[in-house]
Scaffold this motif. Structure first.
Motif, mmCIF file in Angstrom:
data_model
loop_
_atom_site.group_PDB
_atom_site.id
_atom_site.type_symbol
_atom_site.label_atom_id
_atom_site.label_comp_id
_atom_site.label_asym_id
_atom_site.label_seq_id
_atom_site.Cartn_x
_atom_site.Cartn_y
_atom_site.Cartn_z
ATOM 1 N N LEU A 51 2.809 15.460 -1.853
ATOM 2 C CA LEU A 51 2.862 14.273 -2.696
ATOM 3 C C LEU A 51 2.083 13.138 -2.050
ATOM 4 O O LEU A 51 2.108 12.977 -0.824
ATOM 5 N N HIS A 52 1.435 12.343 -2.863
ATOM 6 C CA HIS A 52 0.747 11.136 -2.412
ATOM 7 C C HIS A 52 1.467 9.953 -3.043
ATOM 8 O O HIS A 52 1.522 9.848 -4.268
ATOM 9 N N GLN A 53 2.016 9.087 -2.215
ATOM 10 C CA GLN A 53 2.734 7.936 -2.749
ATOM 11 C C GLN A 53 1.765 6.803 -3.025
ATOM 12 O O GLN A 53 0.865 6.520 -2.223
ATOM 13 N N LEU A 71 6.076 5.625 -7.186
ATOM 14 C CA LEU A 71 5.009 6.359 -7.862
ATOM 15 C C LEU A 71 4.366 7.359 -6.912
ATOM 16 O O LEU A 71 4.063 7.029 -5.770
ATOM 17 N N TYR A 72 4.153 8.561 -7.426
ATOM 18 C CA TYR A 72 3.512 9.626 -6.665
ATOM 19 C C TYR A 72 2.491 10.323 -7.551
ATOM 20 O O TYR A 72 2.608 10.311 -8.767
ATOM 21 N N ALA A 114 -1.874 1.798 -11.767
ATOM 22 C CA ALA A 114 -1.642 1.816 -10.319
ATOM 23 C C ALA A 114 -2.038 3.161 -9.718
ATOM 24 O O ALA A 114 -2.681 3.217 -8.662
ATOM 25 N N VAL A 115 -1.678 4.245 -10.387
ATOM 26 C CA VAL A 115 -2.042 5.577 -9.901
ATOM 27 C C VAL A 115 -3.561 5.740 -9.925
ATOM 28 O O VAL A 115 -4.156 6.234 -8.959
ATOM 29 N N LEU A 116 -4.199 5.312 -10.999
ATOM 30 C CA LEU A 116 -5.657 5.418 -11.109
ATOM 31 C C LEU A 116 -6.351 4.631 -10.001
ATOM 32 O O LEU A 116 -7.311 5.114 -9.395
#
Length: 125
Positions: A51-53, A71-72, A114-116
């Motif tokens: 996982l990448h937080q 978020l991950y 945020a993930v993008l």
């Protein structure tokens, strides 16, 4: 990006698309909840260490509640999934460039942004 479809509800005729979401059970760490939710909603097995937080504190004020999120993101090699029919009625893989317009809820669009941003910063390394 994997999106899951939630069937029609009174305030969402036709249903809506969303990423994998879920809650944390008592005694569970956020990354453990993420691994569990991915499996429950898709049948995909991922390891917590993969996982990448997404850095930051994510909180969204809704009319009757506040949502706090960790978020991950995770890369998977499997393309086919098995959805949980009690939660979703369809799924699809969407190119990163086409995700935002598919999302119904503002909180999903904000978390996707945020993930993008995290994905883009990772790619720039």
């Amino acid at each position: 990006m994997l999106l899951l479809h939630v069937g029609e509800e009174p305030d969402t005729p036709g249903g809506f698309w969303q990423p994998i979401t879920g809650g944390i059970k008592e005694g569970e760490a956020p990354h453990e909840a993420c691994v569990r939710e991915i499996y429950e909603e898709t049948s995909l097995s991922v390891r917590a260490e993969d996982l990448h937080q997404v850095a930051g504190h994510w909180e969204f004020q809704l009319p009757h509640q506040v949502i706090r999120k960790d978020l991950y993101w995770v890369e998977v090699s499997e393309a086919a999934i098995r959805i949980a029919p009690e939660e979703h009625d369809d799924w699809k893989w969407v190119p990163v460039s086409a995700v935002e317009p598919e999302l119904h809820w503002e909180s999903n669009r904000r978390t996707w942004a945020a993930v993008l941003s995290c994905l883009r910063s990772q790619a720039g390394r």
